[in-house]
Design a protein around this motif. Structure first.
Motif, PDB file in Angstrom:
ATOM      1  N   VAL A  30       1.235  14.750  16.628  1.00 22.67           N
ATOM      2  CA  VAL A  30       1.632  14.717  15.218  1.00 22.67           C
ATOM      3  C   VAL A  30       0.727  13.695  14.532  1.00 22.67           C
ATOM      4  O   VAL A  30       0.708  12.521  14.916  1.00 22.67           O
ATOM      5  N   ILE A  31      -0.041  14.153  13.557  1.00 19.75           N
ATOM      6  CA  ILE A  31      -0.938  13.250  12.830  1.00 19.75           C
ATOM      7  C   ILE A  31      -0.269  12.831  11.530  1.00 19.75           C
ATOM      8  O   ILE A  31       0.233  13.676  10.780  1.00 19.75           O
ATOM      9  N   LEU A  32      -0.264  11.529  11.277  1.00 18.06           N
ATOM     10  CA  LEU A  32       0.170  11.024   9.972  1.00 18.06           C
ATOM     11  C   LEU A  32      -1.017  10.300   9.362  1.00 18.06           C
ATOM     12  O   LEU A  32      -1.580   9.386   9.973  1.00 18.06           O
ATOM     13  N   ASP A  33      -1.443  10.742   8.186  1.00 21.14           N
ATOM     14  CA  ASP A  33      -2.628  10.162   7.560  1.00 21.14           C
ATOM     15  C   ASP A  33      -2.480  10.324   6.055  1.00 21.14           C
ATOM     16  O   ASP A  33      -2.000  11.361   5.589  1.00 21.14           O
ATOM     17  N   ASN A  34      -2.898   9.321   5.296  1.00 21.22           N
ATOM     18  CA  ASN A  34      -2.843   9.476   3.831  1.00 21.22           C
ATOM     19  C   ASN A  34      -4.157  10.026   3.275  1.00 21.22           C
ATOM     20  O   ASN A  34      -4.302  10.157   2.067  1.00 21.22           O
ATOM     21  N   ALA A  65      10.120   5.485   4.784  1.00 21.48           N
ATOM     22  CA  ALA A  65      10.935   6.711   4.777  1.00 21.48           C
ATOM     23  C   ALA A  65      10.160   7.862   5.413  1.00 21.48           C
ATOM     24  O   ALA A  65      10.724   8.668   6.170  1.00 21.48           O
ATOM     25  N   ALA A  66       8.868   7.926   5.124  1.00 19.07           N
ATOM     26  CA  ALA A  66       8.054   8.997   5.725  1.00 19.07           C
ATOM     27  C   ALA A  66       8.019   8.843   7.243  1.00 19.07           C
ATOM     28  O   ALA A  66       8.146   9.828   7.990  1.00 19.07           O
ATOM     29  N   LEU A  67       7.882   7.617   7.708  1.00 18.58           N
ATOM     30  CA  LEU A  67       7.857   7.388   9.164  1.00 18.58           C
ATOM     31  C   LEU A  67       9.209   7.742   9.777  1.00 18.58           C
ATOM     32  O   LEU A  67       9.274   8.412  10.820  1.00 18.58           O
ATOM     33  N   ALA A  72      12.595  11.285  13.045  1.00 18.97           N
ATOM     34  CA  ALA A  72      13.822  12.088  13.064  1.00 18.97           C
ATOM     35  C   ALA A  72      13.512  13.545  13.423  1.00 18.97           C
ATOM     36  O   ALA A  72      14.282  14.197  14.148  1.00 18.97           O
ATOM     37  N   ARG A  73      12.389  14.052  12.909  1.00 18.16           N
ATOM     38  CA  ARG A  73      12.063  15.471  13.129  1.00 18.16           C
ATOM     39  C   ARG A  73      11.474  15.746  14.507  1.00 18.16           C
ATOM     40  O   ARG A  73      11.604  16.850  15.027  1.00 18.16           O
TER      41      ARG A  73
END
Ligand code: NAD
Ligand code: WQD
Length: 339
Positions: A30-34, A65-67, A72-73
């Motif tokens: 899962v990539i999280l990037d702005n 909240a995004a994290l 959670a997902r």
């Protein structure tokens, strides 16, 4: 079920190559990037290389909240935290931006991990924490002394992580100190896509080779090195990416933390890099000697022994592959992901 790794900053240069290695090892990513220094196009490229697409969340790592939403997902087993700003010169001009982003993202991420009960982390640090280390090869035990706000932000994060691991043994943290990553995935589909004028040697060199810039300046020809130019530990980004998988496996296996250099253990001069590039690619690269760049050290390369001993990892790809792969990427993508 496959292990699932959250990769912050995974759309960036090192993160995207690491995502390839993780997915090809059968992990879910899962990539999280702005996307402040990268492009969503990299996701298409990852899909082409790996025949599957990582999950992608466009968000800032300072967004709690995004994290929380990601944790959670997805059942996340570990986190690799690449997200951050990395330009030394820019950090001198805009220190607060660097502290806000690099420290802010790390604190917010750690708090979210704590809430989610995920306490396995691989952190991107840098050989910059050794400052003007007087002698190479540099072991992990060398004194830490930073010389600019970027370096300070990395050292402050390292200190924070050491405090956390000390306070709560449930945290298992690998601090990886990278030397000079260069090169690209051998497919030519994924590589480094700097915005504006590149500050680092290889991205500048390939743009001169590709005709986008006139001439490479070699900063300093009077260093106390065999050919007078600076010496660095250039490491192929695919080797570096493999180092992250090795670190994750180590944390799983040992249930303890580690701080480790990721370098080849070999010093290569700027002149050697340029000569090798011209030889293996057959491209002439216009260049001229210029003054030393302020803040540069003469020689910097890793003692790579701890990585081999504890992670069972060592760099395998040599200078020629670094040059060939960097050039293939540049030739196929003259405008990077912007094209
Ligand atoms: P990069 O800029 O290509 O990748 C960083 C990624 O993080 C980018 O995709 C960017 O959009 C993202 N990002 C930045 N701030 C963010 C935030 N607040 N929230 C979410 N995403 C954010 O850089 P890279 O070369 O891949 O470096 C990755 C990490 O490795 C950085 O932490 C960097 O400091 C460290 N590092 C890099 C080098 C190097 O020479 N490239 C050397 C040592 C350490
Ligand atoms: C390498 C050599 C230059 C450009 C930086 C950061 C470090 C880490 C890696 C993040 C030096 C010479 C360069 C050019 C040149 N990043 N050079 N002409 O400075 O070793 O390390 O990136 O953590 O923190 O400081 O890398 O690629 O900029 O320079 O002659 O146009 O190439 O003088 O000797 P550096 P670099």
């Amino acid at each position: 079920m496959n292990a699932r790794v959250l990769v912050t900053g995974g759309a960036g240069y090192i993160g995207s190559h690491t995502a390839v290695v993780l997915m090809q090892a059968g992990l879910d990513v899962v990539i999280l990037d702005n996307l402040c220094n990268s492009s969503a196009l990299v996701l298409d490229r990852l899909e082409r290389v790996c025949s599957r697409r990582p999950e992608f969340v466009q968000a800032d790592a300072r967004d709690a909240a995004a994290l929380d939403g990601v944790f959670a997902r997805h059942r996340i087993d570990g986190v690799i935290h690449f997200a951050g700003l990395k330009a030394v010169g820019e950090s001198v001009a805009q220190p607060l931006r660097y502290f806000d982003n690099n420290l802010g993202s790390t604190v917010t991420l750690l708090q979210a991990m704590e809430r989610a009960g995920v306490r396995r982390l691989v952190f991107s640090s840098s050989a910059t924490v050794y400052g003007d280390a007087s002698a190479s090869p540099i072991p992990e035990t060398a004194p830490l002394a930073v010389t600019n706000p970027y370096g300070r932000s990395k050292l402050m994060c390292e200190d924070m992580l050491r405090d956390l691991a000390q306070a709560d043994p449930r945290w298992h943290i690998a601090i990886l100190r990278y030397f000079n990553p260069v090169g690209a995935h051998p497919s030519g589909l994924i590589g480094e896509s700097p915005r504006g004028t590149p500050a680092n040697l290889m991205p500048y060199l390939v743009q001169v080779a590709g005709g986008q810039r006139e001439s490479l300046q070699i900063f300093g020809s009077d260093y106390p090195t065999p050919d007078g130019t600076g010496v660095r530990d250039f490491i192929h980004v695919m080797d570096l990416a493999e180092g992250h998988l090795a670190a994750l496996r180590y944390l799983e296996r040992k249930g303890t933390g580690i701080t480790v250099n990721l370098g080849t253990g070999r010093g290569v001069s700027v002149r050697q890099m340029l000569d090798t590039f011209q030889r293996v690619t057959g491209r002439a690269v216009a260049h001229r000697y210029a003054d030393r760049r302020p803040g540069d050290v003469a020689v910097c390369y890793a003692d790579a022994g701890r990585a081999l001993q504890h992670l069972g990892w060592q760099a395998r790809l040599g200078l020629e592959r670094m040059c060939e792969d960097a050039w293939r990427w540049q030739a196929q993508n003259p405008a990077g992901y912007g094209g």
